[in-house]
Motif scaffolding. Structure first.
Motif, PDB file in Angstrom:
ATOM      1  N   LYS A 159     -69.160  27.505 -25.034  1.00 58.22           N
ATOM      2  CA  LYS A 159     -68.653  26.854 -26.244  1.00 58.22           C
ATOM      3  C   LYS A 159     -67.554  27.678 -26.912  1.00 58.22           C
ATOM      4  N   ARG A 160     -67.768  28.980 -27.026  1.00 56.22           N
ATOM      5  CA  ARG A 160     -66.838  29.843 -27.761  1.00 56.22           C
ATOM      6  C   ARG A 160     -65.465  29.897 -27.100  1.00 56.22           C
ATOM      7  N   PHE A 161     -65.451  29.911 -25.769  1.00 57.39           N
ATOM      8  CA  PHE A 161     -64.176  30.066 -25.055  1.00 57.39           C
ATOM      9  C   PHE A 161     -63.780  28.815 -24.278  1.00 57.39           C
ATOM     10  N   ASN A 162     -64.583  27.780 -24.380  1.00 59.79           N
ATOM     11  CA  ASN A 162     -64.322  26.521 -23.675  1.00 59.79           C
ATOM     12  C   ASN A 162     -64.072  26.778 -22.189  1.00 59.79           C
ATOM     13  N   ASN A 203     -75.530  39.019 -25.509  1.00 63.47           N
ATOM     14  CA  ASN A 203     -74.465  38.216 -26.102  1.00 63.47           C
ATOM     15  C   ASN A 203     -73.426  39.061 -26.829  1.00 63.47           C
ATOM     16  N   ASN A 204     -73.846  40.100 -27.505  1.00 57.55           N
ATOM     17  CA  ASN A 204     -72.890  40.943 -28.226  1.00 57.55           C
ATOM     18  C   ASN A 204     -71.919  41.605 -27.257  1.00 57.55           C
ATOM     19  N   ASN A 227     -76.638  33.138 -24.307  1.00 63.80           N
ATOM     20  CA  ASN A 227     -75.328  33.687 -23.977  1.00 63.80           C
ATOM     21  C   ASN A 227     -74.510  32.714 -23.133  1.00 63.80           C
ATOM     22  N   ASP A 283     -63.794  38.405 -26.552  1.00 64.72           N
ATOM     23  CA  ASP A 283     -62.933  38.304 -27.734  1.00 64.72           C
ATOM     24  C   ASP A 283     -61.689  39.170 -27.552  1.00 64.72           C
ATOM     25  N   ASP A 323     -73.295  30.027 -25.486  1.00 69.47           N
ATOM     26  CA  ASP A 323     -72.324  30.545 -26.452  1.00 69.47           C
ATOM     27  C   ASP A 323     -70.972  30.808 -25.794  1.00 69.47           C
ATOM     28  N   MET A 324     -70.982  31.398 -24.608  1.00 65.69           N
ATOM     29  CA  MET A 324     -69.725  31.681 -23.911  1.00 65.69           C
ATOM     30  C   MET A 324     -68.983  30.386 -23.565  1.00 65.69           C
ATOM     31  N   ARG A 337     -69.500  38.781 -26.201  1.00 66.68           N
ATOM     32  CA  ARG A 337     -68.591  38.366 -27.287  1.00 66.68           C
ATOM     33  C   ARG A 337     -67.510  39.409 -27.505  1.00 66.68           C
TER      34      ARG A 337
END
Length: 349
Positions: free
Chosen positions: A271-274, A220-221, A265, A228, A268-269, A224
């Motif tokens: 949700k974080r970036f839609n 995940n890091n 991951n 990002d 998270d991806m 991200r």
């Protein structure tokens, strides 16, 4: 104004039913909302050219495409290289060969993904060598190279009646692509290269979704940090692509040690970036059939569990690449020419 727009849309739709849309409308070949169950089979033309024979579960020789389809595969992923050699392991995959393969996929009713490596051979985290024809070009010229090459291949596909549902701009670009200009140490330039590829894809086929793709899908890091930066520098994309090979993960050769990290991951991806997410490469040891079967079941379920249907599917990398031919240990095919029982996992979804 609204009524006139609706009338125009209806007219375009009606005309397209008769003779196909022109101008800005794109018809995605074989598009469905089905869960993606895919195979990357870039080695297939070489295998066929060198005489490798494919057999179904009953030992009857058949087209590899049919065998894959009978195991639930509905999507074919194809890499394309700029000026490849004819080498069995590191050649082929020219634009012309990619178009031919895409046509075969269409014939079998399969969806198509195109993977631009922007190299003459393999591009991955360890190497992203620019095509020989692009060497010595300054950065503005490299931008033109990416755009014109991408547009050319997409146009060739279009002229053959193929509108890929997805296109990757770069392959496993964790540290960038087209070195040294497109390394992640210079995100400003990398994002421009990505966007030239994106713009060329959309010009030819506006409805095609563009994927950006990293390896180590459980990390995940890594994801991200990379995405990002992609967002910060305005890189354009529609889907986040992941590779997942437990065999290559340090200290985690068994998928059970990393599958939950993969799930985290993916979620998270999305949700974080839609964005939609997809495992565009997966593989496991051919000699551990049950473990590979179980891994595929688990990975597909994790993708399917991503909220809001943002998990698109899973694509096996070179399942047909039998080790006796390829010397690759992570295929899903026996040296007897028959598919491994691990492929039966795709029939469960």
């Amino acid at each position: 104004m609204i009524k006139s727009i609706k009338k125009s849309l209806v007219a375009c739709f009606c005309i397209s039913l008769i003779m196909g849309c022109t101008a800005k409308q794109t018809i995605i070949t074989n598009k469905t909302n089905a869960f993606v169950k895919g195979a990357d089979i870039g080695w297939l033309p070489q295998m066929e050219a060198t005489g490798f024979k494919f057999y179904n579960n009953n030992g009857i020789e058949e087209d590899c495409f049919k065998i894959l389809k009978d195991h639930g595969i509905n999507t074919i992923r194809l890499r394309t290289w700029v000026n490849p050699s004819n080498d069995k392991a590191s050649g082929h995959c020219s634009a012309a060969e990619t178009v031919e393969m895409a046509q075969r996929a269409k014939k079998w009713g399969m969806r198509v993904m195109i993977d631009f490596h922007y190299s003459d051979s393999w591009a991955d985290p360890g190497k992203q060598k620019k095509p020989k024809a692009w060497e010595g070009h300054d950065f503005p010229t490299l931008l033109k190279d990416v755009y014109s090459y991408t547009e050319s291949v997409m146009t060739d596909l279009k002229n053959a009646g193929i509108y890929p549902e997805w296109v990757q701009v770069g392959n496993e670009t964790a540290e960038g692509m087209i070195y040294p200009e497109g390394k992640t140490s210079n995100w400003s330039q990398l994002s421009q290269l990505i966007n030239k590829g994106y713009d060329a894809v959309k010009k030819v086929s506006p409805a095609t979704k563009v994927i950006l793709h990293l390896d180590q899908g459980d990390n995940n890091n890594r994801f991200r940090t990379w995405f990002d930066n992609a967002a910060l520098h305005g890189a354009k994309f529609d889907v986040i692509g992941l590779s997942y090979y437990p065999f290559w993960l340090d200290g985690k050769p068994d998928y059970t040690k990393s599958i939950d990290d993969l799930a985290y991951n993916l979620n998270d991806m999305a949700k974080r970036f839609n964005k939609e997410v997809m495992i565009v490469e997966i593989g496991n040891e051919v000699n551990k059939v049950q473990n590979t079967y179980d891994m595929l079941i688990a990975a597909m379920q994790k993708v399917k569990d991503v909220p809001s249907k943002k998990g698109l599917g899973v694509i096996y990398w070179e399942p047909e690449g039998a080790q006796s031919w390829s010397h690759y240990a992570l295929s899903a095919w026996g040296n007897d020419g028959k598919p491994s029982k691990a492929l039966d996992a795709f029939l469960k979804f």
